[in-house]
Every structure is written in C-alpha cells, then in structure tokens.
Design an enzyme around this catalytic site. Structure first.
Site, PDB file in Angstrom:
ATOM      1  N   ASP A   1       0.867  -1.170   0.000  1.00  0.00           N
ATOM      2  CA  ASP A   1       0.000   0.000   0.000  1.00  0.00           C
ATOM      3  C   ASP A   1       0.910   1.227   0.000  1.00  0.00           C
ATOM      4  OD1 ASP A   1      -1.646   2.141   0.538  1.00  0.00           O
ATOM      5  OD2 ASP A   1      -2.624   1.244   2.274  1.00  0.00           O
TER       6      ASP A   1
ATOM      7  N   TYR B   1      -9.334  15.027  -7.027  1.00  0.00           N
ATOM      8  CA  TYR B   1      -8.446  14.302  -7.946  1.00  0.00           C
ATOM      9  C   TYR B   1      -7.392  15.243  -8.511  1.00  0.00           C
ATOM     10  CZ  TYR B   1      -6.798  11.730 -12.021  1.00  0.00           C
ATOM     11  OH  TYR B   1      -5.998  11.118 -12.963  1.00  0.00           O
TER      12      TYR B   1
ATOM     13  N   LYS C   1      -3.448  15.416  -7.370  1.00  0.00           N
ATOM     14  CA  LYS C   1      -2.359  15.214  -8.329  1.00  0.00           C
ATOM     15  C   LYS C   1      -1.491  16.469  -8.498  1.00  0.00           C
ATOM     16  CE  LYS C   1      -2.813  10.983 -10.084  1.00  0.00           C
ATOM     17  NZ  LYS C   1      -1.726   9.979 -10.019  1.00  0.00           N
TER      18      LYS C   1
END
Length: 249
Positions: free
Chosen positions: A66, A156, A160
């Site tokens: 992970d 999102y 990013k």
C-alpha cells in the site's frame, strides 16, 4: 553517460500489474529491463503480468504494498534491490479518481484521495531518489487537469497537483546524480478507472475534445514514458501532456 536503452536495467513500476502499469511492465521487459511489478490488491493480475514477462524470456517479480504507507514504499525498493541488485527506473502509475461536488466530499474521501494521489506520489519519489543508480529516471503519472479545470474533480486534480512541485524540487535535488524526474499527465484514459466517474454523455463529450474523437488509450502513453525512461534524459522537472488535443469546458 545517459542511458538510451532499457537492456539490463531494473525498473520498478508502481501499479505495474494492470492497465497502463501492466502494459508498461510488459513493454519494459520486451526492451530488456528486469521488472518489479508493484500491486496493492490485484494479486492474480500481478501474477499474470509476471508470468507473461517470464514466458517471453524476461525477468520479473511482484511486490505487494500500500503506497500510502511509507514502510511499504521502502519495502518495495528494498525488494527490487534484493531481487536484482539495484534500480535504474521508477515509474509510479498509481492513483485514484473521484468525481464528486465539493459540497458532498467527506473528510474520509479527502484524506483517501490525497493519500493515494499526493502522499504516495511524494514518498515514491523520495525512495526512488534514495535508491536509484546514477543516471536514473523517475516518472510519475499526473492528469491533464493540471493544465485545465472542470467541475467535480477537486480532490483528484488537487491531489495530483502536488506532483508537479515534487517533480520540480526532486529534479533540482537529484540533478548532481544525473537523475531526471518528470510527470506525464494524460487526458481522460479509456480504462476501468474512468467510466464509473462519468455518464455516457460526458464520456462522449470528453472523447469529442481530442483528435479522432477518442479517449486516450494506454498504448498512446507507454511510448511517452518509455522515451523518458531511455532517450529523454535531457528532460527533467517537466510535466508533459500527451492528451490528443483534449480540452475541457
């Protein structure tokens, strides 16, 4: 000297078991690289990708982890060095997409989005910088929304966005070892991650904004990443937008 081939190199690919990462794993192996296929939960697909590489005469191992856990990121690079003696290329294709209005996003969703898209991206770059051989390549996967804006993708695109800044700082900090650091930011990609977030009408609109009226395909992006991993040694600190002319409202 800058490397211009993947022959004999070792590549760690975050999310290397399927979709874009899976195609990268197979392509890099075809080019002569020894591939470390990272995966989180898709054990069967990781095994399939490793088997495909081995059946084609290449070398590959899979490593579960992970990447929002720093210990797992470190274990990934340690496993790569244990298996193949070093690392030359590190590509992180992992990420998570969520399309949801700002007013509806929970604290848990926010933390998860920034954990996967920003935190994992940062510590992947950090461990790559610690472990890569000189003249190495670090490549992260961003999004074309870094250069545009639209509704629904706040966590999102926001998650990013730090990749650009991590990339620029790392490009400067690792430059004395001739390690290049870049981000590749595709337009909307025709993968299973895209469609659950969009209605058929919006998916059709997105496709209409690119040349050929089509979404980005993973086959369009692999050559860009391959270029940065080999001949593209002079590019560093950059965000590249291979998006087929994509624009957003």
């Amino acid at each position: 000297m800058p490397q211009s081939t993947l022959q004999g190199k070792v590549a760690v690919i975050g999310g290397g078991e399927k979709n874009l990462g899976g195609l990268l794993s197979r392509t890099f192996a075809q080019d002569g690289a020894k591939v470390v296929v990272h995966y989180h939960t898709s054990d069967d697909e990781a095994k399939r990708t490793v088997k495909d590489v081995q059946d084609a005469g290449g070398q590959a191992v899979s490593v579960q982890g992970d990447l929002t856990r720093v210990a797992d990121v470190r274990r990934l690079f340690d496993a790569a060095k244990d298996a193949f003696g070093g690392v030359d290329v590190a590509v992180n294709t992992t990420g998570m997409v969520l399309r949801k209005p700002i007013l509806e996003i929970s604290e848990e969703e926010y933390d998860r989005m920034f954990g996967i898209n920003a935190k994992a991206g940062f510590f992947f770059i950090q461990e790559a910088g610690r472990n890569l051989n000189d003249h190495g390549k670090i490549i992260s996967l961003g999004t074309s929304l870094l250069a545009a804006f639209t509704d629904g993708y706040s966590t999102y695109a926001g998650g990013k966005a730090p990749l650009e800044h991590f990339t620029r700082a790392a490009a400067k900090e690792f430059a004395d070892r001739y390690i290049s650091v870049n981000t590749v930011a595709p337009g909307p990609m025709d993968t299973p991650f895209f469609y659950p977030q969009e209605s058929p009408e919006r998916a059709e609109f997105h496709a209409s904004q690119a040349m050929g009226n089509q979404l980005t395909h993973i086959e369009d992006i692999v050559p860009v990443i391959r270029f940065l991993a080999t001949e593209g040694w002079w590019f560093t600190g950059q965000t590249m937008f291979p998006n087929g002319g994509y624009t957003t409202r």
